[in-house]
Design a protein around this motif. Structure first.
Motif, PDB file in Angstrom:
ATOM      1  N   PRO A  89     -16.820  27.777  -5.104  1.00 41.07           N
ATOM      2  CA  PRO A  89     -15.620  27.015  -5.486  1.00 41.07           C
ATOM      3  C   PRO A  89     -14.994  26.233  -4.343  1.00 41.07           C
ATOM      4  O   PRO A  89     -14.179  25.346  -4.587  1.00 41.07           O
ATOM      5  CB  PRO A  89     -14.659  28.098  -5.982  1.00 41.07           C
ATOM      6  N   VAL A  90     -15.350  26.511  -3.109  1.00 40.47           N
ATOM      7  CA  VAL A  90     -14.738  25.804  -1.983  1.00 40.47           C
ATOM      8  C   VAL A  90     -15.775  24.995  -1.209  1.00 40.47           C
ATOM      9  O   VAL A  90     -15.600  23.802  -0.965  1.00 40.47           O
ATOM     10  CB  VAL A  90     -14.009  26.785  -1.038  1.00 40.47           C
ATOM     11  N   SER A  91     -16.881  25.607  -0.823  1.00 44.30           N
ATOM     12  CA  SER A  91     -17.867  24.845  -0.033  1.00 44.30           C
ATOM     13  C   SER A  91     -18.653  23.873  -0.920  1.00 44.30           C
ATOM     14  O   SER A  91     -19.184  22.874  -0.414  1.00 44.30           O
ATOM     15  CB  SER A  91     -18.794  25.770   0.750  1.00 44.30           C
ATOM     16  N   LYS A  92     -18.759  24.139  -2.218  1.00 40.96           N
ATOM     17  CA  LYS A  92     -19.276  23.177  -3.206  1.00 40.96           C
ATOM     18  C   LYS A  92     -20.579  22.499  -2.775  1.00 40.96           C
ATOM     19  O   LYS A  92     -20.710  21.277  -2.838  1.00 40.96           O
ATOM     20  CB  LYS A  92     -18.219  22.097  -3.476  1.00 40.96           C
ATOM     21  N   GLY A  93     -21.512  23.294  -2.281  1.00 44.76           N
ATOM     22  CA  GLY A  93     -22.808  22.721  -1.928  1.00 44.76           C
ATOM     23  C   GLY A  93     -22.907  22.271  -0.489  1.00 44.76           C
ATOM     24  O   GLY A  93     -23.911  21.698  -0.081  1.00 44.76           O
ATOM     25  N   TYR A  94     -21.871  22.555   0.308  1.00 49.72           N
ATOM     26  CA  TYR A  94     -21.943  22.207   1.732  1.00 49.72           C
ATOM     27  C   TYR A  94     -22.449  23.421   2.511  1.00 49.72           C
ATOM     28  O   TYR A  94     -22.037  24.556   2.279  1.00 49.72           O
ATOM     29  CB  TYR A  94     -20.563  21.817   2.281  1.00 49.72           C
ATOM     30  N   ALA A  95     -23.357  23.195   3.435  1.00 49.18           N
ATOM     31  CA  ALA A  95     -23.759  24.200   4.439  1.00 49.18           C
ATOM     32  C   ALA A  95     -24.478  23.445   5.536  1.00 49.18           C
ATOM     33  O   ALA A  95     -24.985  22.349   5.312  1.00 49.18           O
ATOM     34  CB  ALA A  95     -24.665  25.271   3.847  1.00 49.18           C
ATOM     35  N   CYS A  96     -24.521  24.020   6.723  1.00 47.81           N
ATOM     36  CA  CYS A  96     -25.215  23.348   7.823  1.00 47.81           C
ATOM     37  C   CYS A  96     -26.542  24.057   8.092  1.00 47.81           C
ATOM     38  O   CYS A  96     -26.865  25.072   7.475  1.00 47.81           O
ATOM     39  CB  CYS A  96     -24.345  23.315   9.072  1.00 47.81           C
ATOM     40  N   VAL A  97     -27.278  23.516   9.046  1.00 42.23           N
ATOM     41  CA  VAL A  97     -28.629  24.024   9.313  1.00 42.23           C
ATOM     42  C   VAL A  97     -28.606  25.479   9.787  1.00 42.23           C
ATOM     43  O   VAL A  97     -29.568  26.222   9.560  1.00 42.23           O
ATOM     44  CB  VAL A  97     -29.339  23.113  10.342  1.00 42.23           C
ATOM     45  N   LYS A  98     -27.520  25.903  10.393  1.00 46.05           N
ATOM     46  CA  LYS A  98     -27.488  27.293  10.849  1.00 46.05           C
ATOM     47  C   LYS A  98     -27.486  28.235   9.640  1.00 46.05           C
ATOM     48  O   LYS A  98     -28.202  29.232   9.624  1.00 46.05           O
ATOM     49  CB  LYS A  98     -26.256  27.536  11.735  1.00 46.05           C
ATOM     50  N   GLY A  99     -26.670  27.900   8.657  1.00 46.48           N
ATOM     51  CA  GLY A  99     -26.605  28.748   7.473  1.00 46.48           C
ATOM     52  C   GLY A  99     -27.908  28.749   6.698  1.00 46.48           C
ATOM     53  O   GLY A  99     -28.369  29.792   6.223  1.00 46.48           O
ATOM     54  N   THR A 100     -28.524  27.592   6.567  1.00 44.58           N
ATOM     55  CA  THR A 100     -29.760  27.530   5.788  1.00 44.58           C
ATOM     56  C   THR A 100     -30.947  28.092   6.568  1.00 44.58           C
ATOM     57  O   THR A 100     -32.047  28.145   6.032  1.00 44.58           O
ATOM     58  CB  THR A 100     -30.044  26.082   5.337  1.00 44.58           C
ATOM     59  N   SER A 101     -30.730  28.501   7.818  1.00 43.36           N
ATOM     60  CA  SER A 101     -31.801  29.116   8.609  1.00 43.36           C
ATOM     61  C   SER A 101     -31.647  30.634   8.695  1.00 43.36           C
ATOM     62  O   SER A 101     -32.310  31.276   9.513  1.00 43.36           O
ATOM     63  CB  SER A 101     -31.811  28.528  10.033  1.00 43.36           C
ATOM     64  N   LEU A 102     -30.787  31.200   7.864  1.00 44.59           N
ATOM     65  CA  LEU A 102     -30.569  32.640   7.968  1.00 44.59           C
ATOM     66  C   LEU A 102     -31.830  33.445   7.671  1.00 44.59           C
ATOM     67  O   LEU A 102     -32.011  34.560   8.174  1.00 44.59           O
ATOM     68  CB  LEU A 102     -29.441  33.076   7.022  1.00 44.59           C
ATOM     69  N   GLY A 103     -32.721  32.883   6.830  1.00 37.42           N
ATOM     70  CA  GLY A 103     -33.984  33.581   6.569  1.00 37.42           C
ATOM     71  C   GLY A 103     -34.814  33.692   7.836  1.00 37.42           C
ATOM     72  O   GLY A 103     -35.450  34.726   8.103  1.00 37.42           O
ATOM     73  N   ASP A 104     -34.802  32.634   8.646  1.00 39.42           N
ATOM     74  CA  ASP A 104     -35.538  32.680   9.915  1.00 39.42           C
ATOM     75  C   ASP A 104     -34.914  33.680  10.876  1.00 39.42           C
ATOM     76  O   ASP A 104     -35.617  34.355  11.627  1.00 39.42           O
ATOM     77  CB  ASP A 104     -35.555  31.286  10.561  1.00 39.42           C
ATOM     78  N   LEU A 105     -33.598  33.738  10.855  1.00 40.78           N
ATOM     79  CA  LEU A 105     -32.916  34.732  11.694  1.00 40.78           C
ATOM     80  C   LEU A 105     -33.315  36.143  11.257  1.00 40.78           C
ATOM     81  O   LEU A 105     -33.607  37.008  12.079  1.00 40.78           O
ATOM     82  CB  LEU A 105     -31.402  34.550  11.568  1.00 40.78           C
ATOM     83  N   HIS A 106     -33.363  36.337   9.947  1.00 39.86           N
ATOM     84  CA  HIS A 106     -33.681  37.657   9.395  1.00 39.86           C
ATOM     85  C   HIS A 106     -35.091  38.106   9.788  1.00 39.86           C
ATOM     86  O   HIS A 106     -35.314  39.272  10.108  1.00 39.86           O
ATOM     87  CB  HIS A 106     -33.526  37.595   7.877  1.00 39.86           C
ATOM     88  N   HIS A 107     -36.034  37.156   9.773  1.00 39.85           N
ATOM     89  CA  HIS A 107     -37.435  37.518  10.030  1.00 39.85           C
ATOM     90  C   HIS A 107     -37.874  37.212  11.459  1.00 39.85           C
ATOM     91  O   HIS A 107     -39.063  37.334  11.771  1.00 39.85           O
ATOM     92  CB  HIS A 107     -38.348  36.752   9.058  1.00 39.85           C
ATOM     93  N   ASP A 108     -36.964  36.782  12.319  1.00 42.36           N
ATOM     94  CA  ASP A 108     -37.338  36.393  13.678  1.00 42.36           C
ATOM     95  C   ASP A 108     -38.095  37.537  14.373  1.00 42.36           C
ATOM     96  O   ASP A 108     -37.567  38.653  14.487  1.00 42.36           O
ATOM     97  CB  ASP A 108     -36.057  36.052  14.461  1.00 42.36           C
ATOM     98  N   PRO A 109     -39.315  37.287  14.837  1.00 43.86           N
ATOM     99  CA  PRO A 109     -40.069  38.369  15.495  1.00 43.86           C
ATOM    100  C   PRO A 109     -39.411  38.892  16.763  1.00 43.86           C
ATOM    101  O   PRO A 109     -39.753  39.984  17.226  1.00 43.86           O
ATOM    102  CB  PRO A 109     -41.428  37.711  15.812  1.00 43.86           C
ATOM    103  N   ASP A 110     -38.479  38.136  17.337  1.00 46.87           N
ATOM    104  CA  ASP A 110     -37.786  38.619  18.539  1.00 46.87           C
ATOM    105  C   ASP A 110     -36.646  39.586  18.221  1.00 46.87           C
ATOM    106  O   ASP A 110     -36.028  40.136  19.149  1.00 46.87           O
ATOM    107  CB  ASP A 110     -37.213  37.443  19.345  1.00 46.87           C
TER     108      ASP A 110
END
Ligand code: SF4
Length: 730
Positions: free
Chosen positions: A37-58
């Motif tokens: 209801p507030v961000s309405k489809g807005y997000a930046c590359v950091k947010g859309t990379s959370l899957g990479d953060l989750h699976h980061d081998p480091d």
């Protein structure tokens, strides 16, 4: 394959996200949530990379113990038992105060971390909490406590109705806005212009935001407080603003107004580099606008006068009738009464505890991190000997480099984090925490900071990988292992035992963060956890009523805003003393920071899905580059009061003459962040002086911007240059 709604918790915007998870519990996609209801489809590359953060081998997936030069994987049971035994022995030999805790920025984006980490040291009887907010926002916390009674009360801009907004030291196109939950802040600023309003950006650099919206006004670094005082001078003393209404809701009005008497636009023009005509023009445009707001962010917070600047911002916003007004600034009540909760928890009272060496008080529950090194190395029986660091990297983020040596004096260093950072590299144990896709959450710290009031809750999207554990469990178990008292009100000492009793009953009856949240929401009576479960995209709450704060909900003891605190009035002579120093041309340049869209403070550099620039760079004005014989891309040494950093130059007229801009957070070299380490670059914090000599006196905020540095071709000796660096801030 399944889809799960959640929200990002990297920065204040907390944008809605949709996560795709495959049948093997792999996160295969993260996209902006159009239904939020507030961000309405807005997000930046950091947010859309959370899957990479989750699976980061480091990532750290198991408790790790340093054995000589090696890291050894151990079990949670072994980690808790060994850490517990060492802490118990230290407490018994040296007292409770020898244990300390540093919490980093992500703490404040985690419901469970805020509550449990705060109670961890309390359960062990030590006051030694240090927090990253003393390197970027302590001024706001302390000024709000002095003015409004709580460090967490910050009137937020009514962005969608404002007609005039002036931002100082803020770059929303890159980093959204701080201490306000406003996704797509740039879009909302553009909308102000589209509806005929005015946006002004005061900054020593033509920022990415200033390229896209509003009028940019260049200013000498560190001089924003003078500009604000000159605006107050114009509005109060030249134009005679009516103070009748303000006097009904605030005390100390005369002290506020007196602060501006010496600062005429002509005098301040010499200091700031902004023409007196422009100062009057901006002051009057702001004063007459129908719905206006002044706002400062990290570019001011981290400078020499962050507290005075924030005080005058509040004073101006109040004097012009814009606080508690539509289109100005509002104080949302939140899904439940976090102000009453904070009061009950004692957050309005800094308490009597002081640091051992410099006798500094706590701000927003934590001592200034600039004092941490001396509290470790002090010749004192109660000096810090064991340090827990959660969600933070102080070795990298704190200026001056003193912590490097100080950490060598510790008997025990334990890090609770996603990665083994530069701080983790020095630790005895690194304990793996869950990331934001692995834990449930509610943005409790932002309840009063939403221009569009809303509530959202997320479950854990995926199960934790390896031995990663939620922080509330880690802190509970650590407290018990370290010998927390059997009684007492903190979550960390009461809950583990209670939950063990409950575990004997049928079913899962533990007291969890979600159970606590459900109770708080029931108390607030605006929504329920059940409703938030049904609406994972979030729900809108009632809009904030203008006129519902001043004289009604101000959490000071007398209900008035205190506009003349002696602490702030007492800092004004420092502005007088330093005023002549800003226009001095002595061959040095003045250092400012720079935010970057693909990183957040000192992290997100390791996330595989985010393409980072090959290294960080030093931004220099063409005239300053020519005076030093520098060409674009040349290597230079930036030499400050604490040391030097070697980086390439980028020549640009985006920075005003006399200024050098270098982003913070780069130059990783800890060994646990493989990708970030390989990016190279330099850590500008190694050039900035740190420690208690460089704290903004009102709030204990480390002064990290506005220092004078020399920028010299890398072929010349940096040692000789370092000796004659003029370091002339307080
Ligand atoms: S702006 Fe980016 S980092 Fe900030 S909350 Fe939104 S997606 Fe996350």
């Amino acid at each position: 394959m399944r889809e799960q709604r959640t929200f990002c918790r990297i920065c204040e915007a907390q944008c809605g996200l949709v996560v795709e998870v495959d049948d093997h519990e792999r996160v295969v996609g993260v996209s902006p949530d159009r239904e939020h209801p507030v961000s309405k489809g807005y997000a930046c590359v950091k947010g859309t990379s959370l899957g990479d953060l989750h699976h980061d081998p480091d990532r750290v997936d198991h408790p790790m113990k340093r054995v000589g030069d090696r890291w050894e994987r151990i079990s949670w049971a072994q980690a808790l038992s060994e850490i517990g035994a060492r802490v118990r022995a230290l407490r018994s030999a040296h007292g409770d105060r020898c244990i300390a805790h540093y919490t980093g920025n992500p703490t404040f984006f985690s419901f469970q971390n805020i509550l449990w980490s705060a109670s961890f040291l309390e359960a062990l009887g030590s006051p030694n909490v240090f927090a990253s907010h003393s390197i970027d926002v302590n001024n706001k916390f302390e000024v709000s406590r002095l003015l409004y009674g709580l460090p967490t009360v910050h009137p937020v801009i009514d962005l969608d109705r404002a007609s005039f907004v002036m931002l100082l030291g803020s770059n929303p196109a890159v980093s959204q806005m701080s201490v306000i939950q406003a996704p797509d802040a740039l879009g909302r600023l553009r909308a102000i212009e589209q509806r005929g309003g005015q946006v002004v950006l005061i900054d020593p650099r033509r920022t990415e935001t200033a390229r896209k919206v509003g009028e940019h006004v260049g200013i000498r670094p560190g001089t924003d407080a003078y500009l604000l005082l000159a605006m107050l001078h114009v509005i109060a003393h030249e134009d005679g603003a009516d103070t009748t209404v303000l006097r009904g809701v605030a005390s100390g009005v005369d002290d506020l107004l007196a602060a501006a008497v010496p600062w005429s636009p002509e005098r301040v023009a010499e200091i700031t580099g902004i023409d007196a005509v422009d100062i009057r023009r901006l002051a009057r445009a702001y004063a007459v606008a129908d719905g206006a707001a002044l706002y400062v962010s990290t570019g001011v917070n981290m400078g020499p006068f962050g507290s005075v600047a924030y005080w005058i911002v509040q004073g101006l916003n109040l004097l012009t009738g814009n606080v508690d007004a539509a289109g100005g600034l509002l104080v949302p009540p939140g899904a439940f009464d976090t102000m009453a909760l904070a009061k009950a928890l004692g957050h309005g009272d800094p308490g009597d505890e002081r640091t051992l060496v410099s006798s500094l008080p706590r701000v927003a529950g934590a001592f200034p991190v600039g004092a941490l090194a001396e509290e470790i190395t002090a010749e004192h029986p109660e000096r810090i000997r064991a340090l827990f660091v959660s969600a933070g990297n102080p070795v990298h983020s704190v200026p001056g480099g003193e912590l490097d040596d100080a950490f060598g004096e510790l008997d025990l260093l334990v890090c609770i984090d996603l990665y083994r950072s530069e701080t983790g590299a020095r630790a005895d144990y690194v304990l793996p925490a869950t990331d934001m896709l692995e834990r449930s959450d509610f943005p409790v710290a932002w309840a009063n900071l939403q221009p569009t009031p809303h509530a959202q809750w997320t479950p854990a999207v995926v199960a934790p990988i390896g031995d990663r554990r939620p922080e509330w469990e880690i802190f509970s178990d650590l407290a018990e292992a370290c010998g927390s008292s059997l009684t007492g009100p903190t979550l960390c000492n009461a809950l583990p035992r209670l939950n063990r009793l409950l575990a004997r009953l049928p079913g899962d009856r533990r007291v969890t963060p979600d159970l606590l949240l459900a109770g708080l929401l029931r108390w607030g009576r605006t929504t329920t956890l059940a409703e938030l479960r049904r609406h994972p995209e979030g729900v809108l709450l009632a809009p904030t009523e203008p006129g519902s704060f001043l004289g009604q909900r101000v959490p000071t003891d007398d209900g008035l805003v205190h506009l003349g605190p002696p602490e702030l009035v007492g800092d004004l002579p420092r502005l007088e003393a330093l005023a002549p120093s800003f226009a001095v041309e002595d061959g040095t340049l003045v250092l400012i920071g720079k935010r970057e869209r693909r990183s957040h403070n000192s992290w997100m550099h390791n996330t595989p899905g985010i393409r980072q620039p090959s290294t960080n760079a030093v931004l220099v004005h063409p005239d300053d580059a020519a005076a030093r014989g520098l060409g674009d891309g040349d290597a230079v040494d930036v030499v400050g009061g604490a040391g030097s950093v070697r980086l390439p130059v980028r020549i640009t007229d985006d920075v005003v003459r006399g200024v050098v801009a270098v982003p913070h957070g780069w130059g990783h070299d800890g060994g646990g962040l493989g990708r970030a380490d390989a990016l190279g670059g330099g850590n500008i914090n190694r050039a900035i002086p740190g420690g208690t000599a460089w704290l903004e006196p009102v709030s204990g905020q480390s002064i990290m911007l506005g220092h004078r540095v020399r920028v010299v071709p890398a072929t010349r000796s940096i040692t000789a240059e370092r000796d004659d660096v003029a370091v002339d801030l307080p």
